[in-house]
Design an enzyme around this catalytic site. Structure first.
Site, PDB file in Angstrom:
ATOM      1  N   SER A 152      15.488  -1.885  -7.280  1.00 22.77           N
ATOM      2  CA  SER A 152      15.220  -0.512  -7.696  1.00 22.77           C
ATOM      3  C   SER A 152      15.613   0.537  -6.663  1.00 22.77           C
ATOM      4  O   SER A 152      15.796   1.699  -7.019  1.00 22.77           O
ATOM      5  CB  SER A 152      13.753  -0.334  -8.103  1.00 22.77           C
ATOM      6  N   HIS A 204      12.804   3.604  -2.591  1.00 19.38           N
ATOM      7  CA  HIS A 204      13.143   4.479  -3.713  1.00 19.38           C
ATOM      8  C   HIS A 204      13.694   5.815  -3.217  1.00 19.38           C
ATOM      9  O   HIS A 204      14.695   6.313  -3.723  1.00 19.38           O
ATOM     10  CB  HIS A 204      11.902   4.722  -4.575  1.00 19.38           C
TER      11      HIS A 204
END
Length: 255
Positions: A152, A204
């Protein structure tokens, strides 16, 4: 067991965004056949199956962890961590997000730029996650710190790249609408990362920031038929990655 981060794309299925709408609108970018996106998904799925057969020992060997990276010099971990996942749901949500945003960017930019964006932002994300604890905490506290796995960080990078491409087209109503949807997805997932334990929000954030830089140059290069903007943006991210390594090593050595 590994304490896993980088799980934000799990929540993408709960948002109001319609991937089909985003994808169909984005085809005005200049569609190209998508081959790299399914290849990346296949690699992640294959790695997950091998890890499951090993009793999840491979994930432990491939995770990114500050002390293992800086203390033992196992730098490959900032790459391998991108392709490992902690569980089936983690894998499925990440692969769904990768399919949606990866297909859009590959159709717009081609396989080479999609792979470059995925790897450059993924590595920067993993490295930021490994470096900030080195800068903020004593070495003794890092030896047993949790590791991180998941794609991610790179997926946030692709969302950032797509956001940059849409921002260049912000005069268009569809671009503004899809940019707003992407902004909402990113904001929700970052918020979840701050309030839910076990999610690596540093990765992230690293992916998102590096993705914005990559997207600005890669998209400009496509529209201008010149490789210079793409090379410039990739160089900026590479330089930032090197700066992180130097800062981390200096801090580690001085601890």
């Amino acid at each position: 067991m590994v304490d896993v981060g980088q799980r934000c794309p799990e929540c993408i299925s709960r948002t109001a965004v319609r991937p089909v709408t985003v994808r169909s609108r984005a085809r005005v970018f200049v569609p190209k056949p998508a081959n790299a996106t399914p290849t990346l998904i296949g690699i992640c799925v294959g790695v997950f199956l091998l890890d499951a057969l090993s009793g999840h020992r491979l994930a432990t060997l491939g995770m990114s962890q500050p002390y293992l990276v800086y203390g033992l010099g196992e730098w490959w971990r900032v790459v391998t961590a991108i392709f490992f996942h902690a569980g089936l749901l983690h894998l499925l949500f990440n692969m769904y997000a990768l399919y949606v945003v990866g297909s859009i960017l590959e159709e717009a930019w081609g396989a080479t730029k999609l792979l470059a964006a995925f790897l450059l932002t993924g590595i920067f994300a993993s490295l930021l996650s490994a470096t900030v604890p080195i800068l903020a905490r004593p070495v003794s506290a890092l030896m047993h710190a949790a590791g991180s796995v998941g794609a991610s960080g790179a997926i946030f990078g692709l969302f950032g790249a797509l956001g940059a491409a849409l921002y260049r087209r912000r005069r268009s109503p569809w671009a503004r609408a899809n940019l707003a949807q992407i902004g909402l997805i990113v904001a929700i997932n970052l918020f979840i990362g701050f309030v839910v334990p076990g999610i690596d929000n540093l990765a992230h954030l690293g992916g998102l920031v590096s993705g914005l830089a990559i997207g600005a140059g890669f998209d400009a290069s496509t529209s201008q038929q010149s490789s210079y903007p793409a090379i410039a943006s990739a160089s900026v991210v590479i330089a930032a990655t090197v700066a992180l390594v130097l800062a981390g090593r200096l801090s580690f050595g001085g601890s």
